[in-house]
Design a protein around this motif. Structure first.
Motif, PDB file in Angstrom:
ATOM      1  N   UNK A 137      23.976  -5.626  59.652  1.00 42.00           N
ATOM      2  CA  UNK A 137      25.442  -5.884  59.511  1.00 42.00           C
ATOM      3  C   UNK A 137      25.812  -5.935  60.989  1.00 42.00           C
ATOM      4  N   UNK A 138      25.502  -5.000  61.801  1.00 47.93           N
ATOM      5  CA  UNK A 138      25.997  -5.159  63.141  1.00 47.93           C
ATOM      6  C   UNK A 138      25.831  -6.562  64.056  1.00 47.93           C
ATOM      7  N   UNK A 139      24.314  -7.100  63.719  1.00 46.71           N
ATOM      8  CA  UNK A 139      24.085  -8.366  64.026  1.00 46.71           C
ATOM      9  C   UNK A 139      25.004  -9.648  63.608  1.00 46.71           C
ATOM     10  N   UNK A 140      25.344  -9.310  62.301  1.00 47.44           N
ATOM     11  CA  UNK A 140      26.089 -10.499  61.672  1.00 47.44           C
ATOM     12  C   UNK A 140      27.808 -10.309  62.512  1.00 47.44           C
ATOM     13  N   UNK A 141      28.208  -9.174  62.446  1.00 48.47           N
ATOM     14  CA  UNK A 141      29.449  -9.068  63.149  1.00 48.47           C
ATOM     15  C   UNK A 141      29.475  -9.554  64.652  1.00 48.47           C
ATOM     16  N   UNK A 142      28.439  -9.188  65.283  1.00 49.79           N
ATOM     17  CA  UNK A 142      28.167  -9.441  66.614  1.00 49.79           C
ATOM     18  C   UNK A 142      27.989 -11.202  66.599  1.00 49.79           C
ATOM     19  N   UNK A 143      27.358 -11.868  65.681  1.00 51.00           N
ATOM     20  CA  UNK A 143      27.334 -13.367  65.821  1.00 51.00           C
ATOM     21  C   UNK A 143      28.669 -13.841  65.536  1.00 51.00           C
TER      22      UNK A 143
END
Ligand code: 6R9
Length: 693
Positions: free
Chosen positions: A157-163
């Motif tokens: 989820x963190x990766x998605x939000x950062x992207x």
């Protein structure tokens, strides 16, 4: 290439205490403890790791440390490239792992690690962990100011939000090398914003959300960002702070770029937020519309990662610049060893991402290790002084890293707030920001940690990127108040006023010989100041600005700043910055600021103020002067004491004798020393007479 030193002094010290065979010396006692024969510490005040701890420690003995330390200074290239190889590099660095000139006498100072290596730190923090099967592991647990408000994000989820944020930034034209200013409180959006910048090669400059509009404006003008990321407001304790108003005041009319504003609904709704159409954009309106996939920008190890401003001895803050590769390898490694990190740990660092500790040890170091990190938005004593331990129990925190000022303030509030919580998950404690006094150390160890958890007292600086002198829990006994021994690759040196290295038991100025991967590379836009401040005072070395002593066992004891920097609650503040804020008040003619001992904050700010002729002292003026400093720097820099000064003690050449002011401020009036060189020795008596006005 990095200078290779076969046997440093430090090695000799540790070697001398690491002799294994029984007999005199420290290590036989350490062995006895590891073998279960508990020995009380003697006059030396040694605190040993428990059996249980030492048995499971990553570094279970001084011998193991010694082996690794030796290699790290004898073969830095081999030592660090072995570690660096555990990260993802698009292509590896060239033959030269490190190239440096740390000696100003040989020309310009420069440092490079892993030059030519192509990587991305955001990829290594996120994608690498997701790809290795840890996508469902919690990356962040967020706890709001108000009890009951919390949230969490897995690595995926963190990766998605950062992207999504990264795609937004790219879309508005932010490119590799561009600066982005982030002015956010401790919401998850703060590390998300940092990681999004890193993902696309943009250089983040986080400004602590306690800085005033003037300070923010100064930092914005210095690095000219393409966009400012902020939020409308935040609640800390029972106070609402309107961050967007501060940003509005800081952004000049000419700033036509974007101001991406997160709507922090727990503090303020968008309807009541002041808005400038065309410039301001709500985060929640745009960011979720972007793709959750974002190609990374592969960068050179020596490409800049971030700028972080810190105080020095002049009025202008210094933009400390860190690059990507060395910083990545160094923060990850220091985090792992100094906290004895294991994948099952839950880690909480109370620092704000607005300071270096929040960069290296809330964000990059822990995420590079795939750790679960707790982030807390609010004040540590809200609604009562038990909040920290409530959070520890709630998330089953195992590693708790904080500042001595918080330890001292909680200590004053009494043990009951601590003991009412279980805290049994805790196994390692940490301290940073200033020297921790032995009594606070003992309270932290005995009461908070139930005499079970080693304390990692980590000495380091914005400039060093990561820990420099710190205990490796489990490897050796601790002494309350000592940061103990240097980390791998760090060669501390104590020098006298002439810059001559002193050996053995001694005290003097703390310097470092040759670079480590996390070394800062320059001061943004002012390489000359970098050389003058850090490399000219003691040629051949990096000068830390700290005083230090080394005891007979080779333990290092930091004694505080020796320059015109004061450390208030772990915040670095230049005396010159406070002075220039004071004299900007039209009724203030002159100001001299010194640090004084403060029971909770470590140091307090004590300002001697001379007024313009004919202006009378008044309580109102005193308050106005304090407000001026709050407005120009931030509330944390407000003087604790204003001392009216009809004149200041100056030498005949006009230099203020701060030594005398420090003694007056701390009321050590019988230790004023020689005042005969003053242009007018009478001012000292005047100052003393006014001390309690
Ligand atoms: C990480 C950080 C750096 C200054 C440093 C020193 C003081 C930090 C300390 C410590 C004694 C410790 N300091 N940690 N002194 N023991 N464990 O705080 O960076 O804000 O740049 O401050 O803080 O005086 O020079 P920064």
């Amino acid at each position: 290439n990095c200078s290779l030193n076969t046997t440093t002094n430090h090695l000799r010290h540790v070697e001398s205490m690491a002799v294994l065979p029984s007999g005199a010396g420290k290590i036989p006692r350490l062995n006895a403890v590891i073998l279960g024969e508990a020995l009380a510490s003697e006059e030396d005040d040694l605190v040993f790791p428990s059996d249980d701890f030492a048995r499971q420690a990553l570094l279970p003995s001084a011998q193991k440390y010694l082996e690794m330390y030796k290699r790290s200074v004898e073969d830095p290239a081999g030592f660090w490239s072995d570690i660096a190889s555990q990260f993802l590099w698009k292509s590896k660095w060239g033959d030269t792992v490190c190239s440096e000139n740390f000696d100003i006498r040989n020309g310009n100072v420069y440092v490079q690690w892993f030059k030519g290596g192509i990587t991305n730190i955001c990829y290594n923090c996120l994608d690498r962990n997701v790809d290795s099967g840890n996508g469902d592991k919690i990356a962040f647990h967020w706890e709001g100011n108000e009890r009951g408000f919390h949230d969490s994000l897995t690595y995926t989820q963190l990766l998605s939000q950062v992207c999504q944020v990264a795609n937004y930034l790219r879309d508005i034209g932010v490119k590799k090398g561009d600066a982005v200013v982030i002015y956010l409180p401790m919401l998850m959006e703060l590390p998300i914003a940092m990681l999004a910048c890193a993902r696309i090669g943009a250089v983040h400059s986080v400004v602590f959300a306690g800085f005033s509009a003037d300070s923010l404006a100064q930092r914005i003008m210095d690095c000219k960002p393409k966009v400012v990321l902020t939020c409308n407001a935040v609640k800390r304790g029972s106070k609402v702070i309107h961050l967007k108003d501060i940003v509005d005041a800081a952004l000049s009319e000419s700033f036509e770029d974007a101001c991406l504003t997160y709507e922090n609904r727990s503090a303020m709704m968008r309807e009541t937020t002041k808005w400038q159409d065309g410039r301001d954009i709500w985060w929640q309106d745009v960011v979720p519309t972007y793709s959750t996939i974002c190609e990374v920008e592969w960068v050179d190890a020596e490409d800049p990662l971030f700028l972080l401003y810190t105080s020095g001895s002049t009025g202008k803050p210094k933009g400390v610049l860190h690059t990507t590769g060395g910083y990545m390898v160094y923060t990850a490694t220091t985090f792992k060893y100094a906290f004895d990190y294991k994948p099952s740990d839950i880690y909480w660092c109370t620092a704000d991402c607005g300071w270096i500790t929040g960069h290296s040890y809330v964000t990059y170091g822990p995420l590079l290790n795939g750790a679960t990190v707790v982030i807390y938005e609010g004040a540590p004593n809200y609604p009562d002084p038990g909040r920290c331990w409530d959070i520890v129990d709630k998330f089953k925190v195992t590693i708790f890293y904080t500042a001595p000022t918080l330890v001292r303030s909680l200590m004053r509030d009494g043990d009951a707030y601590v003991t009412r919580y279980s805290r049994k998950s805790l196994r390692v404690l940490g301290s940073v920001g200033e020297p921790i006094n032995p009594s606070a150390w003992r309270w932290f160890f005995n009461v908070v940690g139930d005499s079970r958890c080693p304390i990692s007292d980590t000495w380091w600086q914005t400039e060093t990127g990561g820990f420099m002198i710190a205990p490796l829990p489990g490897a050796w006994p601790q002494k309350p108040g000592s940061a103990t021994f240097p980390f791998f690759g760090v060669q501390p040196v104590i020098v006298d006023e002439k810059g001559v290295e002193i050996e053995g038991e001694c005290s003097g100025y703390l310097c470092v010989k040759s670079s480590w991967p996390g070394t800062f590379r320059t001061l943004y836009g002012d390489h000359e100041r970098y050389e003058t401040t850090y490399f000219k005072p003691f040629p051949g070395y990096y000068f830390s600005g700290d005083g230090c002593s080394r005891d007979k066992d080779g333990y290092y004891w930091l004694t505080g700043r020796v320059d015109d920097v004061i450390n208030v609650s772990g915040h670095r503040i230049g005396t010159a910055e406070v002075e220039s804020a004071l004299v900007s008040h039209p009724q203030c003619a002159e100001a001299a600021v010194v640090g004084v001992e403060h029971e909770v904050k470590g140091q307090g700010i004590y300002a001697f103020v001379t007024l313009v002729d004919g202006i009378p002292y008044s309580e109102e003026l005193r308050r106005n002067l304090i407000t001026t400093v709050r407005n120009q720097i931030g509330p944390f820099a407000a003087p604790d004491r204003i001392h009216w000064a009809p004149g200041l003690p100056k030498t005949r050449s006009g230099k203020i004798m701060r030594r005398i002011l420090r003694k007056i401020a701390s009321r050590q009036l019988d230790e004023l020393g020689d005042t005969s060189t003053l242009a007018d020795p009478g001012v000292v008596d005047q100052l003393i007479a006014l001390a309690d006005c």
